[in-house]
Write a protein that holds these residues in place. Structure first.
Motif, PDB file in Angstrom:
ATOM      1  N   LYS A 184      29.137 -99.437 -17.632  1.00 51.44           N
ATOM      2  CA  LYS A 184      28.384 -99.517 -18.916  1.00 51.44           C
ATOM      3  C   LYS A 184      28.978-100.432 -20.075  1.00 51.44           C
ATOM      4  O   LYS A 184      28.361-100.949 -20.947  1.00 51.44           O
ATOM      5  CB  LYS A 184      28.052 -98.181 -19.394  1.00 51.44           C
ATOM      6  N   VAL A 185      30.206-100.571 -19.912  1.00 49.28           N
ATOM      7  CA  VAL A 185      31.126-101.434 -20.949  1.00 49.28           C
ATOM      8  C   VAL A 185      30.749-102.933 -20.806  1.00 49.28           C
ATOM      9  O   VAL A 185      31.050-103.296 -19.984  1.00 49.28           O
ATOM     10  CB  VAL A 185      32.559-101.108 -20.734  1.00 49.28           C
ATOM     11  N   LYS A 186      30.507-103.470 -22.009  1.00 50.52           N
ATOM     12  CA  LYS A 186      30.167-104.992 -22.045  1.00 50.52           C
ATOM     13  C   LYS A 186      31.258-105.669 -22.799  1.00 50.52           C
ATOM     14  O   LYS A 186      32.027-105.292 -23.630  1.00 50.52           O
ATOM     15  CB  LYS A 186      28.779-105.076 -22.672  1.00 50.52           C
ATOM     16  N   LYS A 187      31.321-106.797 -22.431  1.00 53.64           N
ATOM     17  CA  LYS A 187      31.985-107.941 -23.225  1.00 53.64           C
ATOM     18  C   LYS A 187      33.799-107.491 -22.993  1.00 53.64           C
ATOM     19  O   LYS A 187      34.371-107.778 -23.739  1.00 53.64           O
ATOM     20  CB  LYS A 187      31.877-107.745 -24.480  1.00 53.64           C
ATOM     21  N   GLN A 188      33.997-106.996 -21.944  1.00 58.41           N
ATOM     22  CA  GLN A 188      35.406-106.576 -21.631  1.00 58.41           C
ATOM     23  C   GLN A 188      35.684-106.255 -20.327  1.00 58.41           C
ATOM     24  O   GLN A 188      34.520-105.931 -19.506  1.00 58.41           O
ATOM     25  CB  GLN A 188      35.719-105.541 -22.568  1.00 58.41           C
ATOM     26  N   LEU A 248      33.672 -96.476 -24.436  1.00 56.72           N
ATOM     27  CA  LEU A 248      32.985 -95.355 -23.623  1.00 56.72           C
ATOM     28  C   LEU A 248      33.466 -94.245 -24.376  1.00 56.72           C
ATOM     29  O   LEU A 248      34.676 -93.761 -25.079  1.00 56.72           O
ATOM     30  CB  LEU A 248      33.497 -95.152 -22.456  1.00 56.72           C
ATOM     31  N   TYR A 249      32.503 -93.187 -24.909  1.00 59.01           N
ATOM     32  CA  TYR A 249      32.582 -92.133 -25.751  1.00 59.01           C
ATOM     33  C   TYR A 249      33.315 -92.594 -27.038  1.00 59.01           C
ATOM     34  O   TYR A 249      34.116 -91.576 -27.408  1.00 59.01           O
ATOM     35  CB  TYR A 249      33.253 -90.994 -24.923  1.00 59.01           C
ATOM     36  N   SER A 265      43.348-105.527 -26.283  1.00 61.41           N
ATOM     37  CA  SER A 265      43.184-104.271 -25.140  1.00 61.41           C
ATOM     38  C   SER A 265      43.370-103.062 -25.624  1.00 61.41           C
ATOM     39  O   SER A 265      43.794-102.807 -26.990  1.00 61.41           O
ATOM     40  CB  SER A 265      44.272-104.745 -24.060  1.00 61.41           C
ATOM     41  N   TYR A 266      43.342-102.356 -24.452  1.00 58.17           N
ATOM     42  CA  TYR A 266      43.384-100.799 -24.964  1.00 58.17           C
ATOM     43  C   TYR A 266      43.634 -99.925 -23.922  1.00 58.17           C
ATOM     44  O   TYR A 266      43.360-100.491 -22.493  1.00 58.17           O
ATOM     45  CB  TYR A 266      42.234-100.457 -25.708  1.00 58.17           C
ATOM     46  N   GLU A 267      44.174 -98.612 -24.138  1.00 56.30           N
ATOM     47  CA  GLU A 267      44.189 -97.583 -23.097  1.00 56.30           C
ATOM     48  C   GLU A 267      43.357 -96.585 -23.791  1.00 56.30           C
ATOM     49  O   GLU A 267      43.476 -96.186 -24.885  1.00 56.30           O
ATOM     50  CB  GLU A 267      45.612 -97.196 -22.671  1.00 56.30           C
ATOM     51  N   GLN A 268      42.482 -95.762 -22.849  1.00 57.74           N
ATOM     52  CA  GLN A 268      41.921 -94.608 -23.406  1.00 57.74           C
ATOM     53  C   GLN A 268      42.074 -93.370 -22.338  1.00 57.74           C
ATOM     54  O   GLN A 268      41.988 -93.466 -20.991  1.00 57.74           O
ATOM     55  CB  GLN A 268      40.275 -95.270 -23.328  1.00 57.74           C
ATOM     56  N   SER A 269      42.043 -92.369 -23.096  1.00 59.19           N
ATOM     57  CA  SER A 269      41.959 -91.003 -22.059  1.00 59.19           C
ATOM     58  C   SER A 269      41.232 -90.056 -22.966  1.00 59.19           C
ATOM     59  O   SER A 269      41.034 -90.144 -24.350  1.00 59.19           O
ATOM     60  CB  SER A 269      43.163 -90.542 -22.080  1.00 59.19           C
ATOM     61  N   LEU A 270      40.506 -89.090 -22.355  1.00 62.87           N
ATOM     62  CA  LEU A 270      39.614 -88.172 -22.889  1.00 62.87           C
ATOM     63  C   LEU A 270      39.804 -86.873 -22.416  1.00 62.87           C
ATOM     64  O   LEU A 270      39.807 -86.755 -21.146  1.00 62.87           O
ATOM     65  CB  LEU A 270      38.116 -88.747 -22.714  1.00 62.87           C
ATOM     66  N   LEU A 271      39.630 -85.783 -22.909  1.00 64.31           N
ATOM     67  CA  LEU A 271      39.386 -84.399 -22.677  1.00 64.31           C
ATOM     68  C   LEU A 271      38.135 -84.012 -22.430  1.00 64.31           C
ATOM     69  O   LEU A 271      37.317 -84.264 -23.621  1.00 64.31           O
ATOM     70  CB  LEU A 271      40.342 -83.563 -23.657  1.00 64.31           C
ATOM     71  N   SER A 272      37.798 -83.396 -21.653  1.00 64.19           N
ATOM     72  CA  SER A 272      36.386 -82.766 -21.410  1.00 64.19           C
ATOM     73  C   SER A 272      36.199 -81.506 -20.908  1.00 64.19           C
ATOM     74  O   SER A 272      37.280 -80.724 -20.639  1.00 64.19           O
ATOM     75  CB  SER A 272      35.365 -83.523 -20.370  1.00 64.19           C
ATOM     76  N   ASN A 273      35.055 -80.755 -20.884  1.00 62.74           N
ATOM     77  CA  ASN A 273      34.725 -79.335 -20.335  1.00 62.74           C
ATOM     78  C   ASN A 273      35.833 -78.451 -21.289  1.00 62.74           C
ATOM     79  O   ASN A 273      36.376 -77.601 -20.662  1.00 62.74           O
ATOM     80  CB  ASN A 273      35.270 -79.224 -18.837  1.00 62.74           C
ATOM     81  N   VAL A 274      35.805 -78.580 -22.416  1.00 66.16           N
ATOM     82  CA  VAL A 274      36.536 -77.764 -23.470  1.00 66.16           C
ATOM     83  C   VAL A 274      35.772 -76.503 -23.481  1.00 66.16           C
ATOM     84  O   VAL A 274      34.720 -76.103 -23.612  1.00 66.16           O
ATOM     85  CB  VAL A 274      36.539 -78.253 -24.771  1.00 66.16           C
TER      86      VAL A 274
END
Length: 260
Positions: A80-84, A122-123, A172-181
């Motif tokens: 889904k991410v565009k231009k990268q 994303l998110y 550039s970047y690095e991404q992490s995410l917590l879910s199901n809290v």
């Protein structure tokens, strides 16, 4: 009767009695001084040291521990991410590279950066700008949950770090995410913000003339693991607009100290 020996015994006995009475007097005096100190409120103690603080937030009296899972991003989400170009750095971390360097905004920087990640990451609406560090060429965003920030943690499991080139453009970047809290236990009473400030004062972290310039409630990772996290309510207190303190909102201990 040996009067000389008897006199010596009496003298020694009276000396011991005098020492005991002196000890008792000093102990009572110290207790009295401690009682007097205890009667002085923290607000009065801070005022005496010319330590000031902003209007403190009105917060709920109770909070809870939360458990959260480190998100595994799906292939469908990554498409889904565009231009990268987006790949997996590891099971829980995405690594992205923009097709073209992106200039930093000239005005309304915080608002426009937050808007940029909402539209391009994303998110992206799950994060909030924390720091722009041009010396180290990074922009850091922390994840938030129910309006509260999940602060810096050793595992880096709830953050987005964008890297800048020599022209201070985002590349550039690095991404992490917590879910199901999920809530882990019944709500517990938290320390009011003035108590967290008092704990800093008692640990000599606040010196005469200090200014508490920010106080907010968030979460911090407790016993972090690679696949899951335990989040504990935490007071974030900024002193003199440059020193960050993170104070456990349940127990009051200082979790971390750092520079803004």
């Amino acid at each position: 009767m040996d009067w000389s020996k008897t006199k010596t015994i009496f003298i020694i006995t009276f000396l011991i009695l005098d020492l005991f009475l002196a000890y008792q007097f000093l102990e009572k005096r110290d207790e009295g001084q401690l009682d007097m100190i205890a009667e002085i409120s923290i607000e009065e103690q801070l005022a005496e040291e010319k330590i000031t603080y902003i209007s403190l937030p009105k917060t709920p009296l109770k909070e809870s521990y939360f458990n959260a899972k480190s998100k595994v991003f799906s292939d469908e989400e990554m498409k889904k991410v565009k231009k990268q170009n987006v790949t997996r750095l590891n099971e829980y971390v995405l690594q992205g590279t923009f097709n073209e360097p992106v200039s930093l905004p000239d005005s309304n920087v915080s608002f426009r950066l937050n808007q940029f990640i909402k539209e391009n990451i994303l998110y992206g609406d799950s994060y909030e700008l924390w720091d722009i560090d041009k010396e180290n060429k990074t922009i850091t965003f922390y994840q938030h949950y129910k309006g509260k920030i999940i602060y810096d943690n050793a595992s880096g499991s709830a953050m987005l770090v964008i890297h800048l080139n020599d022209q201070d453009e985002m590349v550039s970047y690095e991404q992490s995410l917590l879910s199901n809290v999920e809530k882990m236990d019944d709500s517990q009473e938290i320390l009011p913000p003035i108590k967290a400030i008092e704990n800093l004062f008692q640990k000599n972290e606040l010196t005469s003339g200090s200014k508490v310039t920010k106080v907010e409630l968030g979460y911090y990772t407790f016993a972090p693991l690679s696949s899951s996290q335990v989040l504990t309510p935490t007071w974030h207190i900024v002193v003199d607009e440059k020193i960050d303190y993170f104070v456990n909102a349940f127990e009051g201990q200082i979790i971390k100290k750092g520079n803004s």
